[in-house]
Write a protein that holds these residues in place. Structure first.
Motif, short mmCIF file in Angstrom:
data_model
loop_
_atom_site.label_atom_id
_atom_site.label_comp_id
_atom_site.label_asym_id
_atom_site.label_seq_id
_atom_site.Cartn_x
_atom_site.Cartn_y
_atom_site.Cartn_z
N LEU A 1 0.84 -1.20 0.00
CA LEU A 1 0.00 0.00 0.00
C LEU A 1 0.87 1.25 0.00
O LEU A 1 0.59 2.21 -0.72
CB LEU A 1 -0.93 -0.01 1.21
CG LEU A 1 -1.91 1.15 1.31
CD1 LEU A 1 -2.85 1.16 0.10
CD2 LEU A 1 -2.71 1.05 2.59
N LYS A 2 1.94 1.21 0.79
CA LYS A 2 2.86 2.35 0.83
C LYS A 2 3.49 2.57 -0.54
O LYS A 2 3.60 3.71 -1.01
CB LYS A 2 3.93 2.11 1.89
CG LYS A 2 4.86 3.27 2.09
CD LYS A 2 5.86 2.99 3.20
CE LYS A 2 6.81 4.17 3.37
NZ LYS A 2 7.78 3.91 4.42
N THR A 3 3.89 1.47 -1.18
CA THR A 3 4.47 1.56 -2.52
C THR A 3 3.47 2.14 -3.51
O THR A 3 3.82 3.01 -4.33
CB THR A 3 4.93 0.16 -2.99
OG1 THR A 3 5.85 -0.37 -2.06
CG2 THR A 3 5.56 0.22 -4.36
N LEU A 4 2.23 1.68 -3.42
CA LEU A 4 1.19 2.18 -4.33
C LEU A 4 0.91 3.65 -4.08
O LEU A 4 0.66 4.41 -5.03
CB LEU A 4 -0.10 1.37 -4.18
CG LEU A 4 -0.04 -0.04 -4.75
CD1 LEU A 4 -1.34 -0.80 -4.41
CD2 LEU A 4 0.16 -0.02 -6.25
N LYS A 5 0.96 4.07 -2.83
CA LYS A 5 0.74 5.49 -2.52
C LYS A 5 1.86 6.35 -3.07
O LYS A 5 1.65 7.48 -3.48
CB LYS A 5 0.62 5.69 -1.01
CG LYS A 5 -0.70 5.28 -0.43
CD LYS A 5 -0.72 5.57 1.07
CE LYS A 5 -2.04 5.20 1.69
NZ LYS A 5 -2.04 5.47 3.14
N GLU A 6 3.08 5.82 -3.08
CA GLU A 6 4.23 6.58 -3.56
C GLU A 6 4.25 6.66 -5.09
O GLU A 6 4.78 7.61 -5.64
CB GLU A 6 5.53 5.94 -3.06
CG GLU A 6 5.75 6.11 -1.58
CD GLU A 6 6.96 5.36 -1.07
OE1 GLU A 6 7.58 4.61 -1.84
OE2 GLU A 6 7.29 5.54 0.12
N LYS A 7 3.70 5.69 -5.78
CA LYS A 7 3.75 5.67 -7.24
C LYS A 7 3.10 6.90 -7.88
O LYS A 7 3.71 7.50 -8.77
CB LYS A 7 3.13 4.39 -7.79
CG LYS A 7 4.07 3.22 -7.74
CD LYS A 7 3.52 2.03 -8.47
CE LYS A 7 4.55 0.91 -8.42
NZ LYS A 7 4.11 -0.26 -9.15
N PRO A 8 1.90 7.31 -7.49
CA PRO A 8 1.35 8.52 -8.10
C PRO A 8 2.25 9.73 -7.85
O PRO A 8 2.42 10.57 -8.72
CB PRO A 8 -0.01 8.71 -7.43
CG PRO A 8 -0.39 7.36 -6.95
CD PRO A 8 0.92 6.68 -6.63
N SER A 9 2.83 9.78 -6.68
CA SER A 9 3.73 10.88 -6.35
C SER A 9 4.96 10.83 -7.26
O SER A 9 5.40 11.86 -7.77
CB SER A 9 4.15 10.78 -4.88
OG SER A 9 5.13 11.74 -4.59
N LYS A 10 5.50 9.65 -7.48
CA LYS A 10 6.65 9.50 -8.36
C LYS A 10 6.27 9.85 -9.79
O LYS A 10 7.05 10.50 -10.50
CB LYS A 10 7.19 8.07 -8.29
CG LYS A 10 7.89 7.76 -6.98
CD LYS A 10 8.41 6.34 -6.96
CE LYS A 10 9.09 6.04 -5.62
NZ LYS A 10 9.55 4.68 -5.54
N VAL B 1 6.42 13.79 -14.28
CA VAL B 1 5.74 14.72 -15.20
C VAL B 1 6.26 16.14 -14.98
O VAL B 1 6.57 16.87 -15.94
CB VAL B 1 4.21 14.64 -15.02
CG1 VAL B 1 3.51 15.77 -15.77
CG2 VAL B 1 3.69 13.29 -15.47
N ILE B 2 6.37 16.54 -13.73
CA ILE B 2 6.85 17.90 -13.42
C ILE B 2 8.29 18.06 -13.91
O ILE B 2 8.64 19.09 -14.51
CB ILE B 2 6.73 18.20 -11.91
CG1 ILE B 2 5.26 18.31 -11.53
CG2 ILE B 2 7.50 19.45 -11.55
CD1 ILE B 2 5.00 18.42 -10.05
N VAL C 1 11.44 20.62 -20.42
CA VAL C 1 10.98 21.20 -21.69
C VAL C 1 11.05 22.71 -21.62
O VAL C 1 11.54 23.38 -22.56
CB VAL C 1 9.56 20.71 -22.03
CG1 VAL C 1 8.97 21.51 -23.19
CG2 VAL C 1 9.57 19.23 -22.35
N VAL C 2 10.59 23.31 -20.50
CA VAL C 2 10.60 24.76 -20.35
C VAL C 2 12.04 25.28 -20.36
O VAL C 2 12.37 26.25 -21.06
CB VAL C 2 9.84 25.20 -19.08
CG1 VAL C 2 10.08 26.67 -18.79
CG2 VAL C 2 8.36 24.89 -19.21
#
Length: 111
Positions: free
Chosen positions: A74-83, A88-89, A95-96
């Protein structure tokens, strides 16, 4: 004759006492058998409880281990969207920065 009568009375008393004692012995013997059976049944039940307790403890240990694994997943899954968001950022910033760099280089070369 008095002595004979006394002896007969004593013998009769002893026979009565013997019968009473035999009855008591039989009663105690039966009680001992009953208690042994009860003891054996109790020990058998205790052994079953101990085996069941071992099984329950083993299963509980497995459940706890599974919970720890689920927690880690669950901790790994929670970190994935953050990663992913960090990725993306980082891409957008790259690119900028590259665009600004290319713009500056283009201005320098065209000047």
């Amino acid at each position: 004759m008095a002595d004979t009568d006394d002896l007969k009375k004593q013998i009769d008393d002893l026979k009565i006492k013997t019968q009473e004692n035999t009855t008591k012995i039989n009663t105690y013997s039966n009680e001992i058998k009953r208690l042994r059976t009860h003891r054996d049944t109790t020990f058998s039940r205790l052994e079953k409880l101990e085996r069941n307790d071992e099984i329950v403890n083993f299963q509980l240990k497995q459940i706890i281990e599974s919970l720890y694994e689920l927690k880690a997943d669950l901790k790994t899954l929670k970190e994935k969207p953050s990663k992913t968001l960090d990725f993306v950022i980082t891409g957008i910033v790259s690119v900028v920065v590259s665009s600004i760099g290319m713009f500056i280089i283009n201005k320098i070369l065209n000047s």
